[in-house]
Design a protein around this motif. Structure first.
Motif, PDB file in Angstrom:
ATOM      1  N   THR A  40       0.845  -1.191   0.000  1.00 22.02           N
ATOM      2  CA  THR A  40       0.000   0.000   0.000  1.00 22.02           C
ATOM      3  C   THR A  40       0.884   1.247   0.000  1.00 22.02           C
ATOM      4  O   THR A  40       2.113   1.165   0.168  1.00 22.02           O
TER       5      THR A  40
ATOM      6  N   LYS B  62       2.303  -0.890   3.914  1.00 18.97           N
ATOM      7  CA  LYS B  62       1.733  -2.107   4.483  1.00 18.97           C
ATOM      8  C   LYS B  62       1.586  -3.164   3.392  1.00 18.97           C
ATOM      9  O   LYS B  62       1.533  -2.841   2.201  1.00 18.97           O
TER      10      LYS B  62
ATOM     11  N   ILE C  75      -0.638  -6.258   1.779  1.00 18.41           N
ATOM     12  CA  ILE C  75      -1.874  -7.026   1.653  1.00 18.41           C
ATOM     13  C   ILE C  75      -1.472  -8.438   1.236  1.00 18.41           C
ATOM     14  O   ILE C  75      -0.756  -8.624   0.252  1.00 18.41           O
TER      15      ILE C  75
ATOM     16  N   GLY D  18      -8.831  -7.886  -2.195  1.00 20.32           N
ATOM     17  CA  GLY D  18      -7.704  -8.028  -1.279  1.00 20.32           C
ATOM     18  C   GLY D  18      -8.052  -9.049  -0.211  1.00 20.32           C
ATOM     19  O   GLY D  18      -9.193  -9.091   0.262  1.00 20.32           O
TER      20      GLY D  18
ATOM     21  N   GLU E 234      -6.713 -10.686   3.489  1.00 21.87           N
ATOM     22  CA  GLU E 234      -5.822 -10.707   4.654  1.00 21.87           C
ATOM     23  C   GLU E 234      -6.121 -11.979   5.438  1.00 21.87           C
ATOM     24  O   GLU E 234      -7.260 -12.214   5.840  1.00 21.87           O
TER      25      GLU E 234
ATOM     26  N   ASN F 203      -4.107  -5.423  11.914  1.00 21.53           N
ATOM     27  CA  ASN F 203      -3.727  -4.696  10.704  1.00 21.53           C
ATOM     28  C   ASN F 203      -4.647  -3.500  10.450  1.00 21.53           C
ATOM     29  O   ASN F 203      -5.785  -3.461  10.926  1.00 21.53           O
TER      30      ASN F 203
ATOM     31  N   TYR G 152      -5.685  -0.874   3.903  1.00 20.09           N
ATOM     32  CA  TYR G 152      -5.791  -1.926   2.880  1.00 20.09           C
ATOM     33  C   TYR G 152      -6.950  -1.629   1.926  1.00 20.09           C
ATOM     34  O   TYR G 152      -6.806  -1.724   0.695  1.00 20.09           O
TER      35      TYR G 152
ATOM     36  N   PHE H 189     -12.745  -6.415   0.078  1.00 18.82           N
ATOM     37  CA  PHE H 189     -11.678  -6.823   0.988  1.00 18.82           C
ATOM     38  C   PHE H 189     -12.181  -7.978   1.841  1.00 18.82           C
ATOM     39  O   PHE H 189     -13.286  -7.924   2.381  1.00 18.82           O
TER      40      PHE H 189
END
Length: 244
Positions: A82, A86, A88, A100, A102, A111, A116, A133
């Protein structure tokens, strides 16, 4: 008589999967590498788009707005960075979506989900796709934000087992089966013979087993004590055990 009656009761033993054998059963990096491989429609695992379509089907069970018309993934990338630096875990690009993912196995979710989501939303606007996400974890997480979904390993395992023929004899089917079995193992729990479970329901017999167990522990402690004494004597007088 009691011991003879139940001497044939055994604890069931499971075959180890490839992740346990290799020593990486709970490594998120290994898990994500394998998941990304199977999600990629262009990879040579012979499952084509089934794993990706199964993910969409699972998401649609949580929101009617999810469109199942996507036929394949265009890109599946690991550790998408990102703007704030960070990572992903997995980023999927398809005709209609930027997704995305996680993943969490044993670690808690600390997180920056906003970071994200903002990242995938920015990509989706540039390419005119919809942002999604996904938080993949052992337990469902209360997440009410738009286009952010929580799914569990059990849910993913269940839908993949429903949609994929796991009886094919090829190495990637074996890998996927081990992958699914390893996901199941995230939840722990031991497997016991049914007879043994029934035995434990009988309080009197269960008490006898408890007494036997603690007696065995005492015998083991005594044997370990004797072994230490023998070791000390050997170290002090090594010639005692040499033949003349």
């Amino acid at each position: 008589k009691f011991l003879l009656e139940y001497s044939n009761i055994e604890f069931s033993k499971e075959d180890k999967n490839i992740f346990e054998i290799s020593g990486f059963p709970h490594y998120e990096t290994v898990f994500n590498n394998v998941l990304a491989f199977f999600l990629d429609s262009s990879e040579n695992h012979n499952f084509k788009n089934i794993v990706y379509k199964s993910l969409l089907e699972l998401l649609k069970s949580k929101s009617a707005k999810i469109d199942l018309c996507d036929e394949e993934t265009w890109e599946v990338n690991r550790e998408e960075i990102t703007e704030n630096g960070k990572l992903i875990d997995i980023l999927i690009k398809s005709e209609n979506y930027i997704i995305g993912i996680e993943t969490k196995i044993n670690a808690s979710l600390t997180n920056d989900i906003d970071d994200y989501y903002n990242h995938i939303e920015k990509i989706s606007k540039e390419s005119r796709q919809k942002p999604i996400f996904v938080i993949l974890s052992k337990k469902s997480i209360n997440e009410n934000r738009k286009n952010i979904f929580s799914i569990t390993h059990k849910e993913l395992k269940s839908i993949l087992e429903k949609n994929i023929n796991l009886n094919d004899n090829n190495k990637y089917t074996y890998l996927l089966k081990d992958f699914l079995e390893n996901m199941n193992n995230f939840y722990g729990g031991s497997i016991m013979n049914k007879e043994f479970i029934e035995l434990l329901k009988d309080e009197e017999k269960a008490e006898k087993l408890t007494n036997i167990f603690f007696n065995v522990l005492e015998v083991r402690k005594e044997l370990e004590r004797k072994a230490r004494e023998l070791k000390d004597e050997l170290n002090a007088n090594p010639k005692i055990f040499k033949s003349s």
